[in-house]
Design a protein around this motif. Structure first.
Motif, short mmCIF file in Angstrom:
data_model
loop_
_atom_site.label_atom_id
_atom_site.label_comp_id
_atom_site.label_asym_id
_atom_site.label_seq_id
_atom_site.Cartn_x
_atom_site.Cartn_y
_atom_site.Cartn_z
N PRO A 70 0.82 -1.22 0.00
CA PRO A 70 0.00 0.00 0.00
C PRO A 70 0.85 1.27 0.00
O PRO A 70 1.96 1.29 0.54
CB PRO A 70 -0.81 -0.10 1.30
CG PRO A 70 -0.69 -1.51 1.73
CD PRO A 70 0.59 -2.05 1.17
N THR A 132 -9.10 1.77 -6.20
CA THR A 132 -9.00 2.61 -5.02
C THR A 132 -10.34 2.66 -4.29
O THR A 132 -11.38 2.82 -4.94
CB THR A 132 -8.60 4.04 -5.46
OG1 THR A 132 -7.44 3.97 -6.29
CG2 THR A 132 -8.30 4.92 -4.27
N HIS A 153 -5.20 6.70 0.86
CA HIS A 153 -4.58 5.38 0.95
C HIS A 153 -4.86 4.59 -0.34
O HIS A 153 -6.02 4.45 -0.72
CB HIS A 153 -5.13 4.61 2.15
CG HIS A 153 -4.90 5.32 3.45
ND1 HIS A 153 -3.67 5.34 4.06
CD2 HIS A 153 -5.73 6.04 4.23
CE1 HIS A 153 -3.76 6.05 5.19
NE2 HIS A 153 -5.00 6.49 5.31
N PRO A 155 -4.38 0.96 -1.88
CA PRO A 155 -4.01 -0.41 -1.50
C PRO A 155 -3.03 -1.05 -2.47
O PRO A 155 -2.24 -1.91 -2.09
CB PRO A 155 -5.35 -1.15 -1.50
CG PRO A 155 -6.38 -0.07 -1.35
CD PRO A 155 -5.83 1.12 -2.06
N HIS A 157 -3.58 -3.29 -4.64
CA HIS A 157 -3.88 -4.68 -4.97
C HIS A 157 -4.33 -4.72 -6.42
O HIS A 157 -5.52 -4.86 -6.72
CB HIS A 157 -4.97 -5.23 -4.04
CG HIS A 157 -4.49 -5.45 -2.64
ND1 HIS A 157 -3.47 -6.35 -2.34
CD2 HIS A 157 -4.84 -4.88 -1.47
CE1 HIS A 157 -3.25 -6.33 -1.04
NE2 HIS A 157 -4.05 -5.44 -0.49
N TYR A 558 -14.22 -2.93 -4.24
CA TYR A 558 -14.63 -1.78 -3.42
C TYR A 558 -16.03 -1.35 -3.76
O TYR A 558 -16.41 -1.23 -4.90
CB TYR A 558 -13.66 -0.61 -3.60
CG TYR A 558 -12.25 -1.00 -3.20
CD1 TYR A 558 -11.95 -1.29 -1.87
CD2 TYR A 558 -11.26 -1.13 -4.16
CE1 TYR A 558 -10.67 -1.68 -1.51
CE2 TYR A 558 -9.98 -1.52 -3.81
CZ TYR A 558 -9.69 -1.79 -2.47
OH TYR A 558 -8.43 -2.18 -2.12
#
Ligand SMILES: [Cu+2]
Length: 592
Positions: A70, A132, A153, A155, A157, A558
């Protein structure tokens, strides 16, 4: 008709800058980036320009991140006004010599917009291509003012890819990005590293391609001040000077070797079709495309015979082979795409004669490569690249929710045209009230009604996490629109020709009447094909005139409120943008 113009700046005299690298791992994943006013010289022969930039530079630093590690960025807004761009609408589309005003520097008789300097520097940062969480995605209305900061932030991924971060403020993204608020962001991963591709300088070269224009003094000499100029006939800015990594028409010395070139179109509105020439003849076979917006293709692909098309926000990961070239060889990259772009082709072999002011392309120059130094061992290109995705299975698509969006341009008196996305829902049986959109495919006709037209209209798209959706983007305008979805990437399923009729007065403020047939019109010369280099994971797709593009998207991780929009910044700022809300399946039955 072509009027050659004499370039007021010398091409290929300055070295291509490479933006400063900001490697997240070196800073334990915690970065601070300051949005600051700064000065920047776009060309040796231009005075310094005032810009707004990330860390005060154009482009901003290239942030390099590792998949699964991250990154936290404190975006500090240290801007102070006024906006360092003169904004104007010239009174006429062409000057006294008949040259389109967008092809020349200066204000062309326009007055400086007085509202623009009042912009005090509110910002919001969007990481384009980032997977995000919604709260850090840079919603266009969640602004922070000078003196404020946002800690976002990321991540990371997600697969290795070239992303970019840029300003996304509602209504003025076109001005903030033009002022300089854009930078690159590279995600790397072990799979890609295992392929032995060039990583970092000197053999990996990022290219942020943009177009810019400048003001002139009373003697007509260029001064550095940035000018965003439109005219009564063209509401997008198509500035004449191509800027790569912040320099007008730079040159890069390369060794006889294979280079990895990571190109992105960061222009407001201009589409590029890039051709590589040596001694006036195209040598596109030197280029192999290995990746698209969201990273590696499954297999390498040639670029199309006409050249590499990049609409705003599109990216291409390219291997370019200079290894057989003698020192002193020169290769030139030219742009053959007229503006506004409408999908029309242009033969690469004719690229040297493409300059055309009517096509708002007075200077096709982009960049030059100059071979120097000792040969380096040639790299072989892996035949298999990505192994982590496949075209969506037809079984998954058969069940997929289908959505349809019409792209519409509404002409207004005394104001720039409104470009809107009309979200369509299947009309109820018995809904016969005139204003319908019909789509006819063979002997099957679907009737739709517009359910949303403006950004602030009620949200109608609630994709369920983990489930495929098929979106149909139906272009009812005369230009190509690069449509961008935030969050997860998609795959292009089809480009289909359409012919359509819109009755007089058929485009209302919210409603729309149109009859669309999924068949080629008699005057339609576009090929409506998916090129091999588009068969990857993308977040932006060109939707050409007389075309319906079908994409398959699956939002995965998300949940929250995101946006999709045209990435022509003058269009997204004029309402060609809509929200969608991703939701976990279990919650859907509780939605009122
Ligand atoms: Cu558009």
């Amino acid at each position: 008709m072509s009027h050659p113009l004499t370039a007021p700046l010398a091409p290929f005299v300055e070295a291509l800058p490479v933006p400063r690298r900001l490697v997240a791992a070196v800073h334990e994943g915690r970065l601070t980036v300051r949005m600051r006013p700064g000065t920047h010289r776009f060309h040796r022969d231009l005075p310094e320009s005032t810009i707004w930039g990330y860390d005060g530079t154009v482009p901003g630093p290239t942030i390099e991140a590792e998949r699964g590690q991250p990154v936290t960025v404190e975006w500090r807004n240290e801007l102070d006004g006024p906006l360092p761009v003169v904004v104007t609408v010239a009174p006429h589309a062409a000057d006294a010599d008949g040259v389109p005003v967008q092809c020349v520097p200066g204000l062309s008789g326009g007055t400086a917009d007085r509202k623009a300097p009042a912009l005090a520097g509110h910002t919001v940062v969007h990481l384009h291509g980032g997977l995000t969480p919604a709260v850090y995605d840079g919603w266009a209305e969640n602004l922070f003012a000078p003196g404020q900061a946002a800690v976002f932030h990321y991540p990371m991924h997600q697969r290795a890819a070239l992303l970019w971060y840029h300003d996304h403020v509602m209504g003025v993204t076109k001005l903030d990005v033009y002022a300089g608020l854009a930078g690159l962001w590279i995600v790397r991963d072990d799979h890609e590293r295992g392929l032995g591709l060039p990583e970092g300088p000197p053999f990996e070269v990022p290219l942020l391609i943009q177009d810019r224009n400048f003001d002139v003094d009373e003697q007509g000499r260029l001064i550095g001040r940035l000018v965003h100029k439109t005219d009564p006939e063209v509401m997008e800015a198509f500035p004449p000077f191509t800027v790569v990594n912040g320099k007008v028409w730079p040159v890069l010395d390369v060794r006889p070797a294979t280079y990895r070139v990571r190109a992105i179109n960061g222009s407001n509105a201009r589409t590029y079709r890039l051709v590589l020439l040596r001694d006036g003849a195209p040598e596109l076979e030197r280029i192999t495309q290995i990746g698209t917006d969201h990273g590696l293709l499954r297999t390498p692909a040639p670029v199309p015979a006409d050249g590499l098309l990049l609409a705003p926000a599109e990216r291409a990961d390219l291997l370019v082979d200079f290894s057989d070239l003698a020192p002193g060889s020169e290769l030139t990259v030219l742009n053959t795409a007229a503006a506004p772009f409408d999908g029309t082709g242009f033969q690469a072999a004719d690229a040297e004669s493409v300059a055309d002011v009517e096509g708002l392309l007075p200077y096709p120059e982009v960049l030059r490569f100059r071979v120097a130094g000792d040969a380096v061992r040639r790299r072989s290109i892996p035949r298999e690249l990505a192994t982590d995705y496949e075209p969506p299975a037809s079984r998954a698509l058969a069940r997929a929710r289908r959505r349809a969006i019409a792209l519409v341009e509404r002409e207004l008196d005394d104001e720039p045209n409104m470009l809107t996305m009309r979200e369509l829902a299947v009309a109820a049986d018995g809904d016969e009230d005139g204003r319908l959109v019909t789509v006819t495919d063979g002997d099957e006709t679907t009737r739709y009604r517009v359910v949303a037209a403006h950004f602030e209209d009620t949200t109608t798209f609630f994709p369920v996490l983990g489930e495929y959706e098929v979106w149909q983007l139906i272009n009812l305008t005369g230009d190509t629109h690069p449509i961008h979805l935030h969050l997860d990437p998609f795959q292009i399923l089809a480009r289909r020709p359409i012919r359509y009729e819109i009755p007089p007065g058929g485009i209302g403020d919210r409603d729309l009447a149109a009859s669309i047939n999924l068949e080629r019109g008699p005057d339609d010369e576009l090929n409506h094909a998916i090129d091999d280099n588009e068969r990857g994971l993308n977040d932006t797709v060109r939707v050409n005139p007389n075309e319906l593009v079908e994409i398959a998207v699956r939002f995965t991780t998300y949940s929250g409120r995101y946006m999709y929009h045209c990435h022509i910044l003058e269009h997204e700022d004029r309402d060609m943008m809509r929200p969608f809300v991703t939701m976990p399946a279990a919650l859907m039955s509780f939605m009122a």
